[in-house]
Motif scaffolding. Structure first.
Motif, mmCIF file in Angstrom:
data_model
loop_
_atom_site.group_PDB
_atom_site.id
_atom_site.type_symbol
_atom_site.label_atom_id
_atom_site.label_comp_id
_atom_site.label_asym_id
_atom_site.label_seq_id
_atom_site.Cartn_x
_atom_site.Cartn_y
_atom_site.Cartn_z
ATOM 1 N N ILE A 212 -14.002 6.718 -9.445
ATOM 2 C CA ILE A 212 -12.696 6.488 -8.818
ATOM 3 C C ILE A 212 -12.743 6.866 -7.346
ATOM 4 C CG2 ILE A 212 -10.291 7.290 -8.749
ATOM 5 C CD1 ILE A 212 -10.501 7.560 -11.855
ATOM 6 N N TRP B 273 -12.442 4.446 -3.800
ATOM 7 C CA TRP B 273 -11.478 4.629 -2.713
ATOM 8 C C TRP B 273 -12.166 4.729 -1.356
ATOM 9 C CZ3 TRP B 273 -8.526 9.195 -5.347
ATOM 10 C CH2 TRP B 273 -7.694 8.698 -6.346
ATOM 11 N N ARG C 153 -8.564 -0.852 -20.068
ATOM 12 C CA ARG C 153 -7.971 -1.804 -19.118
ATOM 13 C C ARG C 153 -7.240 -2.922 -19.831
ATOM 14 N NH1 ARG C 153 -12.610 -1.671 -15.991
ATOM 15 N NH2 ARG C 153 -12.256 -0.037 -14.484
ATOM 16 N N PRO D 189 -4.226 -3.710 -14.606
ATOM 17 C CA PRO D 189 -3.881 -3.196 -13.275
ATOM 18 C C PRO D 189 -2.477 -3.650 -12.843
ATOM 19 C CG PRO D 189 -6.090 -4.110 -13.281
ATOM 20 C CD PRO D 189 -5.477 -4.454 -14.611
ATOM 21 N N GLY E 206 -2.624 -4.032 -8.273
ATOM 22 C CA GLY E 206 -3.895 -3.587 -7.723
ATOM 23 C C GLY E 206 -4.221 -2.140 -8.052
ATOM 24 N N LEU E 207 -3.324 -1.447 -8.753
ATOM 25 C CA LEU E 207 -3.550 -0.048 -9.115
ATOM 26 C C LEU E 207 -3.982 0.024 -10.575
ATOM 27 C CD1 LEU E 207 -3.329 2.860 -8.080
ATOM 28 C CD2 LEU E 207 -0.982 2.879 -8.918
ATOM 29 N N ASP E 208 -5.166 0.565 -10.806
ATOM 30 C CA ASP E 208 -5.721 0.680 -12.154
ATOM 31 C C ASP E 208 -5.298 2.011 -12.765
ATOM 32 O OD1 ASP E 208 -7.177 0.454 -14.463
ATOM 33 O OD2 ASP E 208 -9.141 0.586 -13.500
ATOM 34 N N LEU E 209 -4.424 1.950 -13.767
ATOM 35 C CA LEU E 209 -3.929 3.163 -14.422
ATOM 36 C C LEU E 209 -4.695 3.503 -15.701
ATOM 37 C CD1 LEU E 209 -0.083 2.577 -14.016
ATOM 38 C CD2 LEU E 209 -1.577 3.994 -12.614
#
Length: 195
Positions: A122, A126, A151, A156, A159-162
Motif C-alpha cells: 500500500i 502511494w 476486491r 474500488p 479509485g480508492l481500494d478499501l
C-alpha cells in the motif's frame, strides 16, 4: 530473567524469525508463481538451495507447494521453540506438542508476513506508483492472490481500494483464533513471535 537470558532470547528470536522468513518466502514465491528471474527471488533461492535441494530429493514438491522449504520452516520454528522453552522452563517439550506448536507458530508467521507485506505494498503504491522496482513487483505478486477475492467483495470506490480493510480484519480475526488454539494447546505466547 537475567540479562544473558534476555539477550539469548533476543538473538534466538531474531535468527529464527529470519530463517523462517526466508523459507516461507520461498514457499510463497513458488505458490503464487512469482517471477523466478526477479533478483530478490534469485537471492532467496540461492540462500535456501543448500538445504532445500538435498531435502527435495526425498521430499519433492506437491503441486505448487514447495514441501521441502515448508518442512524446513517447520523444523526451524520447532528448534526455536525448543530453545526458548529450555530457557524459560528448563526442559524440552513433548515432540508431538512441539510439532503442533511449530505449525501454529508458522501459521502466525504467515499471517504476520501478509499483514506487513500488504502495508508495504500500500505504501509503495502511494509513494512509488508506476516504478518497476523488484521489491514492488514481488510484493504485488505475493499479495495479489490474497487481495483479489476481497476486491470482489468491495470494488474500488472512486479509485480508492478499501479491500485491505477487510484483509486486515480477517488477519486479526485469524490471529485471535490462532492465539486461543495455541493457548488451549499449552503454547505460551513468549515461545512464538507473532502469536
Amino acid at each position: 530473567m537475567g540479562a544473558v537470558n534476555e539477550i539469548t532470547v533476543l538473538v534466538v528470536n531474531t535468527l529464527i524469525s529470519l530463517a523462517i522468513f526466508v523459507f516461507l518466502l520461498r514457499v510463497l514465491l513458488q505458490l503464487v508463481r512469482a517471477d523466478y528471474y526477479n533478483p530478490i527471488s534469485q537471492t532467496i533461492v540461492k540462500i535456501t538451495n543448500p538445504l532445500v535441494l538435498p531435502l527435495r530429493k526425498v521430499l519433492p514438491p506437491v503441486g505448487r507447494v514447495d514441501t521441502s522449504s515448508l518442512l524446513l520452516a517447520v523444523l526451524v520454528q520447532a528448534i526455536g521453540i525448543a530453545v526458548l522453552y529450555k530457557i524459560y522452563a528448563g526442559g524440552i517439550p513433548n515432540p508431538a506438542q512441539l510439532l503442533v506448536w511449530a505449525i501454529l507458530g508458522l501459521c502466525g508467521a504467515i499471517l504476520s508476513f501478509y499483514f506487513f507485506a500488504i502495508i508495504a505494498h500500500i505504501i509503495l503504491s502511494w509513494v512509488a506508483q508506476g516504478t518497476h522496482h523488484p521489491a514492488a513487483a514481488l510484493l504485488h505478486q505475493i499479495t495479489e492472490p490474497v487481495m483479489a477475492p476481497f476486491r470482489k467483495l468491495i470494488p474500488p470506490l472512486g479509485g480508492l481500494d478499501l479491500s485491505p480493510i477487510l484483509v486486515f480484519l480477517s488477519i486479526n480475526v485469524l490471529e485471535v483464533l490462532l492465539r486461543h488454539v495455541g493457548a488451549s494447546m499449552g503454547l505460551h505466547p513468549a515461545l512464538v513471535m507473532g502469536l
